[in-house]
Design an enzyme around this catalytic site. Sequence first.
Site, PDB file in Angstrom:
ATOM      1  N   GLY A  41       0.841  -1.192   0.000  1.00 35.37           N
ATOM      2  CA  GLY A  41       0.000   0.000   0.000  1.00 35.37           C
ATOM      3  C   GLY A  41       0.873   1.237   0.000  1.00 35.37           C
ATOM      4  O   GLY A  41       2.081   1.173  -0.252  1.00 35.37           O
ATOM      5  N   GLY A  81       1.703   5.114   2.102  1.00 35.47           N
ATOM      6  CA  GLY A  81       1.561   5.854   3.341  1.00 35.47           C
ATOM      7  C   GLY A  81       1.797   7.323   3.127  1.00 35.47           C
ATOM      8  O   GLY A  81       1.841   7.811   1.988  1.00 35.47           O
ATOM      9  N   PHE A 133       4.434   9.106   3.475  1.00 33.60           N
ATOM     10  CA  PHE A 133       5.691   9.503   2.853  1.00 33.60           C
ATOM     11  C   PHE A 133       6.061   8.670   1.630  1.00 33.60           C
ATOM     12  O   PHE A 133       6.955   9.039   0.881  1.00 33.60           O
ATOM     13  CB  PHE A 133       6.833   9.404   3.883  1.00 33.60           C
ATOM     14  CG  PHE A 133       6.703  10.395   4.999  1.00 33.60           C
ATOM     15  CD1 PHE A 133       7.151  11.697   4.859  1.00 33.60           C
ATOM     16  CD2 PHE A 133       6.123  10.028   6.200  1.00 33.60           C
ATOM     17  CE1 PHE A 133       7.034  12.611   5.895  1.00 33.60           C
ATOM     18  CE2 PHE A 133       5.996  10.930   7.242  1.00 33.60           C
ATOM     19  CZ  PHE A 133       6.450  12.224   7.088  1.00 33.60           C
ATOM     20  N   GLY A 134       5.415   7.535   1.440  1.00 33.15           N
ATOM     21  CA  GLY A 134       5.775   6.685   0.311  1.00 33.15           C
ATOM     22  C   GLY A 134       5.107   5.333   0.413  1.00 33.15           C
ATOM     23  O   GLY A 134       4.098   5.172   1.099  1.00 33.15           O
ATOM     24  N   VAL A 162       4.475   1.252   1.207  1.00 28.85           N
ATOM     25  CA  VAL A 162       4.688   0.239   2.234  1.00 28.85           C
ATOM     26  C   VAL A 162       4.813  -1.096   1.510  1.00 28.85           C
ATOM     27  O   VAL A 162       3.952  -1.464   0.715  1.00 28.85           O
ATOM     28  CB  VAL A 162       3.519   0.181   3.241  1.00 28.85           C
ATOM     29  CG1 VAL A 162       3.784  -0.882   4.293  1.00 28.85           C
ATOM     30  CG2 VAL A 162       3.314   1.544   3.895  1.00 28.85           C
ATOM     31  N   LYS A 189       8.368   0.452   5.412  1.00 31.50           N
ATOM     32  CA  LYS A 189       7.910   1.770   5.000  1.00 31.50           C
ATOM     33  C   LYS A 189       9.071   2.452   4.294  1.00 31.50           C
ATOM     34  O   LYS A 189      10.136   2.659   4.895  1.00 31.50           O
ATOM     35  CB  LYS A 189       7.475   2.594   6.207  1.00 31.50           C
ATOM     36  CG  LYS A 189       6.096   2.271   6.728  1.00 31.50           C
ATOM     37  CD  LYS A 189       5.631   3.329   7.722  1.00 31.50           C
ATOM     38  CE  LYS A 189       4.179   3.110   8.120  1.00 31.50           C
ATOM     39  NZ  LYS A 189       3.694   4.177   9.017  1.00 31.50           N
ATOM     40  N   ASP A 227      -4.512  10.402  15.110  1.00 27.08           N
ATOM     41  CA  ASP A 227      -5.136   9.884  13.885  1.00 27.08           C
ATOM     42  C   ASP A 227      -5.673   8.475  14.121  1.00 27.08           C
ATOM     43  O   ASP A 227      -5.461   7.571  13.318  1.00 27.08           O
ATOM     44  CB  ASP A 227      -4.120   9.893  12.737  1.00 27.08           C
ATOM     45  CG  ASP A 227      -4.780   9.733  11.364  1.00 27.08           C
ATOM     46  OD1 ASP A 227      -6.016   9.933  11.267  1.00 27.08           O
ATOM     47  OD2 ASP A 227      -4.078   9.401  10.400  1.00 27.08           O
ATOM     48  N   ARG A 279      -8.638   2.397  10.005  1.00 26.77           N
ATOM     49  CA  ARG A 279      -7.632   2.257   8.946  1.00 26.77           C
ATOM     50  C   ARG A 279      -6.207   2.194   9.506  1.00 26.77           C
ATOM     51  O   ARG A 279      -5.286   1.719   8.835  1.00 26.77           O
ATOM     52  CB  ARG A 279      -7.747   3.417   7.949  1.00 26.77           C
ATOM     53  CG  ARG A 279      -7.505   4.772   8.573  1.00 26.77           C
ATOM     54  CD  ARG A 279      -7.705   5.955   7.612  1.00 26.77           C
ATOM     55  NE  ARG A 279      -7.619   7.227   8.324  1.00 26.77           N
ATOM     56  CZ  ARG A 279      -8.637   7.823   8.906  1.00 26.77           C
ATOM     57  NH1 ARG A 279      -9.828   7.248   8.853  1.00 26.77           N
ATOM     58  NH2 ARG A 279      -8.480   8.972   9.547  1.00 26.77           N
ATOM     59  N   ASN A 280      -6.029   2.680  10.741  1.00 27.50           N
ATOM     60  CA  ASN A 280      -4.708   2.697  11.363  1.00 27.50           C
ATOM     61  C   ASN A 280      -4.550   1.654  12.465  1.00 27.50           C
ATOM     62  O   ASN A 280      -3.647   1.748  13.293  1.00 27.50           O
ATOM     63  CB  ASN A 280      -4.399   4.096  11.916  1.00 27.50           C
ATOM     64  CG  ASN A 280      -4.159   5.101  10.801  1.00 27.50           C
ATOM     65  OD1 ASN A 280      -3.678   4.737   9.724  1.00 27.50           O
ATOM     66  ND2 ASN A 280      -4.505   6.354  11.042  1.00 27.50           N
ATOM     67  N   ASP A 336       0.761   3.497  12.751  1.00 28.51           N
ATOM     68  CA  ASP A 336       0.816   4.816  12.112  1.00 28.51           C
ATOM     69  C   ASP A 336       1.011   5.928  13.126  1.00 28.51           C
ATOM     70  O   ASP A 336       0.088   6.658  13.484  1.00 28.51           O
ATOM     71  CB  ASP A 336      -0.435   5.079  11.276  1.00 28.51           C
ATOM     72  CG  ASP A 336      -0.153   6.077  10.149  1.00 28.51           C
ATOM     73  OD1 ASP A 336       0.764   6.902  10.324  1.00 28.51           O
ATOM     74  OD2 ASP A 336      -0.817   6.021   9.115  1.00 28.51           O
TER      75      ASP A 336
END
Length: 388
Positions: free
Chosen positions: A144, A146, A148-149, A151, A164, A255, A259-260, A273
């Site tokens: 997936g 994230g 910053f970039g 995973v 990550k 957050d 989803r986290n 996360d």
Amino acid sequence: MSDNNWVTRQPKLKGESMIWFHGKISREEAEQLLKPWKTGQYLVRDSTHFPGDYTLSVSVSGKVEHYHVIYKDRKLTIDEEGFFDDLAKLVEHYEDDADGLVSNLITPVPKKGYAFKENNVQFHLQNEGWAINRNEIIVGKVLGSGQFGEVKEGEYKSKKVALKAMNESQRNLDPFLAEASIMTQLRHRNLVQLIGVALGNPVYIVLEFMAKGNLLDYLRSRGRAVVTKKQQLDFSKNIAAGMSYLESKKFVHRDLAARNILISEDDTAKVSDFGLAKDDTVMMDSGKIPVKWTAPEAVRKNIYSAKSDVWSFGVLLWELYSFGRVPYPRVPADNVIAYIEEGCRMQSPEDCPEHIYKIMQQCWSFQPENRPTFHRISTQLDSLTPFF
């Protein structure tokens, strides 16, 4: 799927990495540095009266207590019952357990000149034993994306891991590595475990692999036919326990949402996360906010605290018991805060136990001080076990 026996953490021996060690400062200087004397703030300094020994200064309830750290038989001790090889091990022990002190050690006061800028985050990770050899990592498929970039799935020392990766367009590594730096301070069975950081190009944050993905997808893909009430309660208890630990460490997640939350092979839920996590009550710059999960005071005033996390936990519970529905299903995001300020709240999901919905309602008290702590929520959820 936590198997931490193969993770080796090197001892913290280098003074440069001990941000709480201030060297030769006086008792008065220590007390000034510790102001406003919040419970659990601490620093270590050279002893003024006993050369070669140290002093641990700890704030509690508006005052400072000073503890003589004795160097004896090549070990360090405060009470001559627990002995430690070095200062870092002593501090780590009292971070986990007050063990006779007025408080466990919660928030270090950084020494002069220390800040998260330039290469300090990398320095911290390297000198505290979290840097790992990137040649030992096998990079696999993309799982997936994230903040910053990407995973990715990977392998490290014959174990499956999550990687990550730093997006190449991001020039400043510190915001990316700050998440790993936060995770080095947090160890709990219901938080996703940091394994290490592989510096280089690209940089990888290496995490334990959570085989069943995030909770939101887990609920939506399986639904009522598969996910049992016992699983729902177990997930609730797992998440509350992880957040209770964060609360005790004075960290704010900011957050918290389905989803986290990640699910392990053995169906354990773990909070993940930590890219937005901060210590204690914080203000956040205005930007893209997940309004349907965020407490009203955080949306209106940008003030985040453990109690704003509690609000988000209530929304997460609603997601869990509605099998992944989007919160406030008939309310546009732009209208959610006005809807809340009018005294409206989401109705109980279909077939949700009354005890669980009561906890949601407690989490959604408009005044933050009226919301329960995560410790209390965790205790409440534990007490519900006999009902299922």
